[in-house]
Design a protein around this motif. Structure first.
Motif, PDB file in Angstrom:
ATOM      1  N   ASP A 111      24.443  42.580  50.753  1.00 53.57           N
ATOM      2  CA  ASP A 111      24.966  43.591  49.846  1.00 53.57           C
ATOM      3  C   ASP A 111      26.272  44.160  50.398  1.00 53.57           C
ATOM      4  OD1 ASP A 111      23.315  46.358  48.139  1.00 53.57           O
ATOM      5  OD2 ASP A 111      25.286  45.465  47.923  1.00 53.57           O
ATOM      6  N   SER A 112      27.356  43.971  49.650  1.00 49.75           N
ATOM      7  CA  SER A 112      28.661  44.396  50.180  1.00 49.75           C
ATOM      8  C   SER A 112      28.781  45.910  50.278  1.00 49.75           C
ATOM      9  CB  SER A 112      29.783  43.843  49.317  1.00 49.75           C
ATOM     10  OG  SER A 112      29.740  44.429  48.036  1.00 49.75           O
ATOM     11  N   ILE A 113      27.937  46.629  49.551  1.00 49.04           N
ATOM     12  CA  ILE A 113      28.010  48.091  49.604  1.00 49.04           C
ATOM     13  C   ILE A 113      27.605  48.610  50.988  1.00 49.04           C
ATOM     14  CG2 ILE A 113      25.664  48.665  48.792  1.00 49.04           C
ATOM     15  CD1 ILE A 113      27.133  50.766  46.948  1.00 49.04           C
ATOM     16  N   LEU A 139      34.998  50.684  56.344  1.00 49.40           N
ATOM     17  CA  LEU A 139      35.806  51.898  56.432  1.00 49.40           C
ATOM     18  C   LEU A 139      35.592  52.534  57.800  1.00 49.40           C
ATOM     19  CD1 LEU A 139      34.366  52.993  53.058  1.00 49.40           C
ATOM     20  CD2 LEU A 139      36.741  52.350  53.328  1.00 49.40           C
ATOM     21  N   TRP A 140      36.559  53.329  58.217  1.00 51.91           N
ATOM     22  CA  TRP A 140      36.386  54.004  59.489  1.00 51.91           C
ATOM     23  C   TRP A 140      36.954  55.406  59.414  1.00 51.91           C
ATOM     24  CZ3 TRP A 140      39.698  50.114  58.393  1.00 51.91           C
ATOM     25  CH2 TRP A 140      41.056  50.374  58.528  1.00 51.91           C
ATOM     26  N   ASP A 152      27.862  54.791  52.401  1.00 50.77           N
ATOM     27  CA  ASP A 152      28.029  56.061  53.113  1.00 50.77           C
ATOM     28  C   ASP A 152      28.850  57.059  52.297  1.00 50.77           C
ATOM     29  OD1 ASP A 152      26.566  55.238  55.316  1.00 50.77           O
ATOM     30  OD2 ASP A 152      28.310  54.329  56.271  1.00 50.77           O
ATOM     31  N   ILE A 153      29.804  56.542  51.512  1.00 53.42           N
ATOM     32  CA  ILE A 153      30.579  57.425  50.634  1.00 53.42           C
ATOM     33  C   ILE A 153      29.649  58.041  49.591  1.00 53.42           C
ATOM     34  CG2 ILE A 153      32.423  57.563  48.923  1.00 53.42           C
ATOM     35  CD1 ILE A 153      33.770  55.212  50.341  1.00 53.42           C
ATOM     36  N   GLU A 154      28.834  57.181  48.993  1.00 55.35           N
ATOM     37  CA  GLU A 154      27.898  57.663  47.971  1.00 55.35           C
ATOM     38  C   GLU A 154      26.913  58.672  48.544  1.00 55.35           C
ATOM     39  OE1 GLU A 154      25.927  54.765  45.642  1.00 55.35           O
ATOM     40  OE2 GLU A 154      27.797  53.794  45.028  1.00 55.35           O
TER      41      GLU A 154
END
Ligand SMILES: [Zn+2]
Length: 85
Positions: free
Chosen positions: A2-4, A9-10, A22-24
């Motif tokens: 799963d690419s999500i 990102l860092w 992690d954004i979600e």
């Protein structure tokens, strides 16, 4: 796979890696490239106005227009205790 969940990102402050998930989940803020842990530290730091309920004032240009953290700061400033864990 799963690419999500890929950590692409860092955080610009601590270099920790984050995924879209992690954004979600509100652990990483893509708008500023800074993670929640670092924002928590800023909220506790005496050297930063970030997340300080006493300091945040949406009626000022500084808080409403110029601050790079203007979208995230109020969520810390308003939610009591976020910066205290
Ligand atoms: Zn960080």
């Amino acid at each position: 796979m799963d690419s999500i969940d890929k950590k692409l990102l860092w955080c610009l402050l601590c270099d920790e890696k984050f995924s879209l998930a992690d954004i979600e989940n509100g652990i990483y803020y893509s708008a500023t490239g800074i993670c929640k842990e670092c924002y928590k530290k800023m909220a506790k730091s005496e050297q930063s106005c970030f997340g300080k309920k006493e300091v945040y004032d949406q009626s000022t240009l500084e808080c409403a227009t110029f601050c790079p953290d203007r979208k995230i700061c109020p969520t810390f400033a308003i939610q009591k205790g976020v910066g205290k864990t």
